[in-house]
Design a protein around this motif. Sequence first.
Motif, PDB file in Angstrom:
ATOM      1  N   ASP A 178      -7.149  -5.893 -68.412  1.00  0.00           N
ATOM      2  CA  ASP A 178      -7.390  -7.141 -69.498  1.00  0.00           C
ATOM      3  C   ASP A 178      -7.609  -8.333 -68.790  1.00  0.00           C
ATOM      4  OD1 ASP A 178      -4.856  -6.500 -68.696  1.00  0.00           O
ATOM      5  OD2 ASP A 178      -3.708  -7.000 -70.096  1.00  0.00           O
ATOM      6  N   GLY A 179      -8.077  -8.217 -67.677  1.00  0.00           N
ATOM      7  CA  GLY A 179      -8.576  -9.544 -66.948  1.00  0.00           C
ATOM      8  C   GLY A 179      -7.358 -10.299 -66.067  1.00  0.00           C
ATOM      9  N   ARG A 180      -8.109 -11.418 -65.422  1.00  0.00           N
ATOM     10  CA  ARG A 180      -7.205 -12.027 -64.385  1.00  0.00           C
ATOM     11  C   ARG A 180      -6.146 -12.407 -64.987  1.00  0.00           C
ATOM     12  NH1 ARG A 180     -11.042 -15.295 -60.171  1.00  0.00           N
ATOM     13  NH2 ARG A 180     -12.543 -13.624 -60.148  1.00  0.00           N
ATOM     14  N   ALA A 181      -5.917 -12.927 -66.297  1.00  0.00           N
ATOM     15  CA  ALA A 181      -4.632 -13.490 -66.806  1.00  0.00           C
ATOM     16  C   ALA A 181      -4.045 -12.079 -67.604  1.00  0.00           C
ATOM     17  CB  ALA A 181      -4.825 -14.385 -67.896  1.00  0.00           C
ATOM     18  N   SER A 182      -3.887 -11.058 -66.868  1.00  0.00           N
ATOM     19  CA  SER A 182      -3.447  -9.830 -67.549  1.00  0.00           C
ATOM     20  C   SER A 182      -2.025  -9.995 -68.249  1.00  0.00           C
ATOM     21  CB  SER A 182      -3.554  -8.640 -66.579  1.00  0.00           C
ATOM     22  OG  SER A 182      -2.848  -7.711 -66.924  1.00  0.00           O
ATOM     23  N   GLY A 183      -2.054  -9.762 -69.374  1.00  0.00           N
ATOM     24  CA  GLY A 183      -0.658 -10.021 -70.061  1.00  0.00           C
ATOM     25  C   GLY A 183      -0.219  -8.457 -69.757  1.00  0.00           C
ATOM     26  N   THR A 184      -0.573  -7.521 -69.464  1.00  0.00           N
ATOM     27  CA  THR A 184      -0.130  -6.044 -69.061  1.00  0.00           C
ATOM     28  C   THR A 184       0.674  -6.185 -67.702  1.00  0.00           C
ATOM     29  OG1 THR A 184      -1.999  -4.920 -70.124  1.00  0.00           O
ATOM     30  CG2 THR A 184      -0.670  -3.566 -68.611  1.00  0.00           C
ATOM     31  N   ALA A 185      -0.071  -6.911 -66.925  1.00  0.00           N
ATOM     32  CA  ALA A 185       0.686  -7.269 -65.480  1.00  0.00           C
ATOM     33  C   ALA A 185       1.802  -8.235 -65.614  1.00  0.00           C
ATOM     34  CB  ALA A 185      -0.430  -7.662 -64.450  1.00  0.00           C
ATOM     35  N   SER A 186       1.731  -9.051 -66.597  1.00  0.00           N
ATOM     36  CA  SER A 186       2.849 -10.200 -66.640  1.00  0.00           C
ATOM     37  C   SER A 186       3.885  -9.599 -67.290  1.00  0.00           C
ATOM     38  CB  SER A 186       2.185 -11.502 -67.228  1.00  0.00           C
ATOM     39  OG  SER A 186       1.932 -11.238 -68.577  1.00  0.00           O
ATOM     40  N   ARG A 187       3.985  -8.554 -68.441  1.00  0.00           N
ATOM     41  CA  ARG A 187       4.845  -8.145 -69.082  1.00  0.00           C
ATOM     42  C   ARG A 187       5.585  -7.151 -68.209  1.00  0.00           C
ATOM     43  NH1 ARG A 187       1.059  -8.497 -73.387  1.00  0.00           N
ATOM     44  NH2 ARG A 187      -0.088  -6.787 -72.955  1.00  0.00           N
ATOM     45  N   ALA A 188       4.996  -6.502 -67.101  1.00  0.00           N
ATOM     46  CA  ALA A 188       5.575  -5.686 -66.190  1.00  0.00           C
ATOM     47  C   ALA A 188       6.261  -6.363 -65.170  1.00  0.00           C
ATOM     48  CB  ALA A 188       4.607  -4.762 -65.733  1.00  0.00           C
ATOM     49  N   GLY A 189       6.115  -7.564 -65.112  1.00  0.00           N
ATOM     50  CA  GLY A 189       6.828  -8.419 -64.220  1.00  0.00           C
ATOM     51  C   GLY A 189       6.039  -8.380 -62.837  1.00  0.00           C
ATOM     52  N   ILE A 190       4.649  -7.899 -62.768  1.00  0.00           N
ATOM     53  CA  ILE A 190       3.912  -8.152 -61.580  1.00  0.00           C
ATOM     54  C   ILE A 190       3.423  -9.303 -61.291  1.00  0.00           C
ATOM     55  CG2 ILE A 190       1.523  -7.109 -60.475  1.00  0.00           C
ATOM     56  CD1 ILE A 190       2.477  -4.483 -62.263  1.00  0.00           C
ATOM     57  N   ARG A 191       3.791 -10.057 -60.190  1.00  0.00           N
ATOM     58  CA  ARG A 191       3.236 -11.200 -59.999  1.00  0.00           C
ATOM     59  C   ARG A 191       2.016 -11.153 -59.032  1.00  0.00           C
ATOM     60  NH1 ARG A 191       8.805 -14.737 -57.823  1.00  0.00           N
ATOM     61  NH2 ARG A 191       9.880 -14.221 -60.007  1.00  0.00           N
ATOM     62  N   ARG A 192       1.428 -12.302 -59.009  1.00  0.00           N
ATOM     63  CA  ARG A 192       0.095 -12.417 -58.233  1.00  0.00           C
ATOM     64  C   ARG A 192      -0.034 -13.569 -56.789  1.00  0.00           C
ATOM     65  NH1 ARG A 192      -3.174 -10.029 -62.144  1.00  0.00           N
ATOM     66  NH2 ARG A 192      -5.040 -10.260 -61.133  1.00  0.00           N
ATOM     67  N   THR A 193      -0.793 -13.194 -56.167  1.00  0.00           N
ATOM     68  CA  THR A 193      -1.121 -14.068 -55.008  1.00  0.00           C
ATOM     69  C   THR A 193      -2.338 -14.619 -54.989  1.00  0.00           C
ATOM     70  OG1 THR A 193       0.566 -12.684 -53.688  1.00  0.00           O
ATOM     71  CG2 THR A 193      -1.097 -14.425 -52.472  1.00  0.00           C
ATOM     72  N   GLY A 194      -2.593 -16.090 -54.752  1.00  0.00           N
ATOM     73  CA  GLY A 194      -4.072 -16.458 -54.909  1.00  0.00           C
ATOM     74  C   GLY A 194      -4.197 -17.789 -54.916  1.00  0.00           C
ATOM     75  N   TRP A 195      -5.387 -18.383 -54.906  1.00  0.00           N
ATOM     76  CA  TRP A 195      -5.470 -19.885 -55.026  1.00  0.00           C
ATOM     77  C   TRP A 195      -7.019 -20.057 -55.578  1.00  0.00           C
ATOM     78  CZ3 TRP A 195      -4.040 -17.092 -50.723  1.00  0.00           C
ATOM     79  CH2 TRP A 195      -5.138 -16.376 -49.756  1.00  0.00           C
TER      80      TRP A 195
END
Length: 415
Positions: A178-195
């Motif tokens: 579901d893309g860069r702003a993944s709700g699936t990832a955020s609901r699982a508590g997975i953080r992101r690194t980037g700039w």
Amino acid sequence: MDNPEDAAIFRPMEHDLIIVGGGLNGPALALAAARSGLSSIVLDALPGEIRQQDGFDGRGYAMALSSQRMLVNLGLWDGLVDNAQPMHHIKVSDGRTGDAQVFLGLHFDSAEIEEGPMGYMLEDRYLRRALKAAAEASPLIETRDGARVTAQVTSATGATVTLDSGETIAGRLIVGADGRASGTASRAGIRRTGWGYGQTALVCAIAHEKPHEGTAHQLFLPPGPLAILPLPGNRSSIVWSERDDRARAINALPDEDYLAVLRPRFGDFLGEISLAGKRFTYPLGLTLANSFVAERLALVGDAAHGMHPIAGQGLNAGLRDVAALAHVLDHAHRVGEDIAASNTLARYQSWRRWDTATLAASTDLFNRLFSNDNPVLRAARDLGMAAVGALPSLRRGFIREAAGLTGDLPDLMRD
């Protein structure tokens, strides 16, 4: 069971995979999983009519040869080949046009490898419709348009998602596509690194007077790279990077003024040019999920990683995720393992996370190295390009890399 969420998880499994995201990677994964006898539901937040638009809008993808092989193995290529443009050559130049008479830079020729074209250009409308139609025709795949996921729960025994309608769906594995702003990832508590890069991509298609001869051009200009990618006929797809403020100003211009800015960057090697289709913009940055997996959950495509389009590897990297995850799930299913067990998902993560982190770092480095007019860096990079061009074995290595033929290929990407 005191917790109603636990009770929901212990419902009979409706699907093996709950795939959140109905763009390209989601349906591709469902089709790949179906080859192994695994069932999927693909949940797309967008209405179906948006995905089914069939007019030319200029969006296209540079499909590496390995990605084309995957489409062959999924049974889709025969329906796509008539609308695909083979890429026989890639020309890379540092701040110069692609004029064959004055070309100075790297020239990669697919004749130097045995497998054929390095890849194909394919319009979004054809690929998207083919994936969606094949998924809808499969008895192992259910598709839902306009289905937005608002919650998800996982446990050692299963997973459920809740839709905005209030419906819950049970399965064995949740996959975020579901893309860069993944709700699936955020609901699982997975953080992101980037700039962010402070750059915006201006994307359009052009019609041109002279044939492109199946040649893709990558021009490195101080504000950012300009890619000219061949489409069927005398048309090309443009991905043009500029600094954010400059890109906003350019995109606000009328079509003729927009072309007046593009022409001196583009050169005249394709003759007169005109706009064909719509114009798009999107901000450029690097983003990498800190983990590609969690309990009964995996991420693919932009949900796992997003990078600069400088190497045209965004969709190819996503399809490689899909092929690798399908490979791991297939092998687990064959020997009776739980497809969503932590050790199964760990195999997927160990396969893909290092590769994507390396690719993201490489595109980041290339963008920083080439998006400037520093005379010292220009001399160094031109010397490097000359060295690659003078060494056939090194040049062939770059060609195979561009074709996606290096590294440990998943089953779906093998010939």
